[in-house]
Design a protein around this motif. Structure first.
Motif, short mmCIF file in Angstrom:
data_model
loop_
_atom_site.label_atom_id
_atom_site.label_comp_id
_atom_site.label_asym_id
_atom_site.label_seq_id
_atom_site.Cartn_x
_atom_site.Cartn_y
_atom_site.Cartn_z
N VAL A 1 0.85 -1.19 0.00
CA VAL A 1 0.00 0.00 0.00
C VAL A 1 0.88 1.24 0.00
CG1 VAL A 1 -1.78 1.26 1.27
CG2 VAL A 1 -1.82 -1.24 1.22
N ASP A 2 0.51 2.22 -0.82
CA ASP A 2 1.26 3.46 -0.93
C ASP A 2 1.23 4.23 0.40
OD1 ASP A 2 2.46 5.85 -1.80
OD2 ASP A 2 0.52 6.65 -2.49
N PRO A 3 2.38 4.39 1.06
CA PRO A 3 2.37 5.09 2.35
C PRO A 3 2.02 6.57 2.25
CG PRO A 3 4.62 4.58 1.69
CD PRO A 3 3.71 3.92 0.71
N ALA A 4 2.30 7.20 1.11
CA ALA A 4 2.00 8.62 0.95
C ALA A 4 0.49 8.86 0.97
CB ALA A 4 2.61 9.16 -0.34
N GLY A 5 -0.26 8.00 0.33
CA GLY A 5 -1.71 8.13 0.33
C GLY A 5 -2.31 7.91 1.71
N VAL A 6 -1.77 6.95 2.43
CA VAL A 6 -2.24 6.68 3.79
C VAL A 6 -1.88 7.85 4.70
CG1 VAL A 6 -2.00 5.15 5.79
CG2 VAL A 6 -2.13 4.18 3.48
N ARG A 7 -0.68 8.36 4.53
CA ARG A 7 -0.27 9.51 5.35
C ARG A 7 -1.18 10.70 5.10
NH1 ARG A 7 5.35 11.84 3.90
NH2 ARG A 7 4.09 12.58 2.16
N ALA A 8 -1.48 10.99 3.84
CA ALA A 8 -2.37 12.11 3.51
C ALA A 8 -3.75 11.91 4.12
CB ALA A 8 -2.47 12.28 2.00
N THR A 9 -4.27 10.70 4.05
CA THR A 9 -5.59 10.40 4.61
C THR A 9 -5.58 10.59 6.12
OG1 THR A 9 -6.13 8.88 2.82
CG2 THR A 9 -7.32 8.59 4.89
N LEU A 10 -4.55 10.11 6.80
CA LEU A 10 -4.47 10.27 8.25
C LEU A 10 -4.27 11.74 8.64
CD1 LEU A 10 -2.41 7.17 9.43
CD2 LEU A 10 -4.84 7.62 9.77
N ARG A 11 -3.45 12.45 7.87
CA ARG A 11 -3.24 13.86 8.16
C ARG A 11 -4.56 14.63 8.01
NH1 ARG A 11 1.69 15.92 8.97
NH2 ARG A 11 1.02 17.96 8.25
N ALA A 12 -5.32 14.32 6.98
CA ALA A 12 -6.63 14.97 6.81
C ALA A 12 -7.55 14.62 7.98
CB ALA A 12 -7.26 14.53 5.48
N ALA A 13 -7.47 13.40 8.45
CA ALA A 13 -8.33 12.96 9.56
C ALA A 13 -8.03 13.71 10.85
CB ALA A 13 -8.16 11.45 9.78
N VAL A 14 -6.81 14.21 11.00
CA VAL A 14 -6.46 14.94 12.23
C VAL A 14 -6.41 16.45 12.01
CG1 VAL A 14 -5.29 12.99 13.30
CG2 VAL A 14 -3.95 14.60 11.96
N GLY A 15 -6.91 16.91 10.86
CA GLY A 15 -7.10 18.34 10.69
C GLY A 15 -6.20 19.06 9.71
N ASP A 16 -5.42 18.36 8.91
CA ASP A 16 -4.59 19.05 7.92
C ASP A 16 -5.48 19.43 6.73
OD1 ASP A 16 -2.77 19.96 6.04
OD2 ASP A 16 -1.31 18.37 6.45
N PRO A 17 -5.69 20.73 6.53
CA PRO A 17 -6.62 21.15 5.48
C PRO A 17 -6.10 20.95 4.05
CG PRO A 17 -5.58 23.06 6.45
CD PRO A 17 -5.13 21.87 7.25
N VAL A 18 -4.82 20.70 3.88
CA VAL A 18 -4.29 20.52 2.53
C VAL A 18 -4.08 19.05 2.17
CG1 VAL A 18 -3.21 22.79 2.49
CG2 VAL A 18 -1.89 20.83 3.26
N ALA A 19 -4.37 18.15 3.09
CA ALA A 19 -4.20 16.72 2.82
C ALA A 19 -5.47 16.15 2.22
CB ALA A 19 -3.85 15.99 4.12
N GLY A 20 -5.30 15.19 1.35
CA GLY A 20 -6.45 14.56 0.70
C GLY A 20 -6.88 13.30 1.41
N VAL A 21 -8.14 12.94 1.23
CA VAL A 21 -8.70 11.76 1.87
C VAL A 21 -9.07 10.74 0.81
CG1 VAL A 21 -10.58 10.89 3.30
CG2 VAL A 21 -9.65 13.15 3.73
N ARG A 22 -8.72 9.51 1.07
CA ARG A 22 -9.17 8.42 0.22
C ARG A 22 -9.32 7.19 1.10
NH1 ARG A 22 -5.17 4.64 -1.77
NH2 ARG A 22 -3.17 5.12 -0.85
N PRO A 23 -10.21 6.28 0.74
CA PRO A 23 -10.39 5.08 1.56
C PRO A 23 -9.12 4.24 1.59
CG PRO A 23 -12.16 5.31 -0.05
CD PRO A 23 -11.12 6.34 -0.38
N VAL A 24 -8.82 3.67 2.72
CA VAL A 24 -7.65 2.82 2.88
C VAL A 24 -8.09 1.52 3.54
CG1 VAL A 24 -5.40 2.60 3.97
CG2 VAL A 24 -6.14 4.82 3.15
N HIS A 25 -7.70 0.42 2.96
CA HIS A 25 -8.01 -0.89 3.53
C HIS A 25 -6.72 -1.69 3.60
CE1 HIS A 25 -12.26 0.00 3.04
NE2 HIS A 25 -11.96 0.43 1.83
N VAL A 26 -6.35 -2.10 4.81
CA VAL A 26 -5.12 -2.84 5.02
C VAL A 26 -5.41 -4.01 5.94
CG1 VAL A 26 -2.77 -2.70 5.93
CG2 VAL A 26 -3.76 -0.75 4.76
N PRO A 27 -4.97 -5.21 5.58
CA PRO A 27 -5.21 -6.35 6.47
C PRO A 27 -4.30 -6.31 7.70
CG PRO A 27 -3.96 -7.04 4.54
CD PRO A 27 -4.32 -5.60 4.34
#
Length: 152
Positions: free
Chosen positions: A44-70
């Motif tokens: 899984v691309d760590p940059a996409g996960v990082r952006a999603t988590l950053r958006a989840a904690v309030g970073d207004p410039v980070a993008g959100v996308r669904p992430v599924h990891v086993p």
């Protein structure tokens, strides 16, 4: 919990807006980061996960996308554990533990445009705003004072 907070913050802060660096852009530095924490790369691309988590904690410039990891739940030495085979799974497992403990809302992103550093709010009433009052908070207050003074 302290290890979970450290891992999540370290991962979120692999991008540094103030310095203009991104650890994920440097394969050698990224491998060193992973080795220091005993983690492996994953599919899984760590940059996409990082952006999603950053958006989840309030970073207004980070993008959100669904992430599924086993991840795997197991019992080791009589203690239930959630484990993951790679860095993204380990970070998401740590973040999930913070959610379960009611601590996820304490992970925040500094609102300063030139900072956006992730930090953990240890204040009693969860009211901390800046990563550092001595640096970003002070800069913002000084900037506000100068703007008000210029209008007078």
């Amino acid at each position: 919990m302290t290890e979970d907070v450290a891992l999540v913050l370290d991962f979120l802060n692999t991008v540094d807006r103030e310095r203009g660096t991104d650890l994920l852009d440097d394969p050698v530095a990224w491998d060193g980061w992973l080795a220091e924490r005993g983690l492996a790369r994953g599919d899984v691309d760590p940059a996409g996960v990082r952006a999603t988590l950053r958006a989840a904690v309030g970073d207004p410039v980070a993008g959100v996308r669904p992430v599924h990891v086993p991840v795997t739940a197991s019992v080791v030495d009589g203690v239930p554990r959630v484990v993951a085979p790679d860095v993204v799974g380990a970070v998401l497992a740590a973040a999930s533990r913070l959610v379960v403990l009611g601590r996820w809302d304490r992970v925040k992103v500094c609102p300063a445009d030139d900072c956006r550093w992730a930090f953990y709010d240890r204040s009693r009433n969860h009211s901390r705003t800046w990563c550092s009052m001595q640096v970003c908070g002070n800069r913002r207050k000084a900037r506000g004072w100068r703007e008000r003074a210029a209008r007078r």
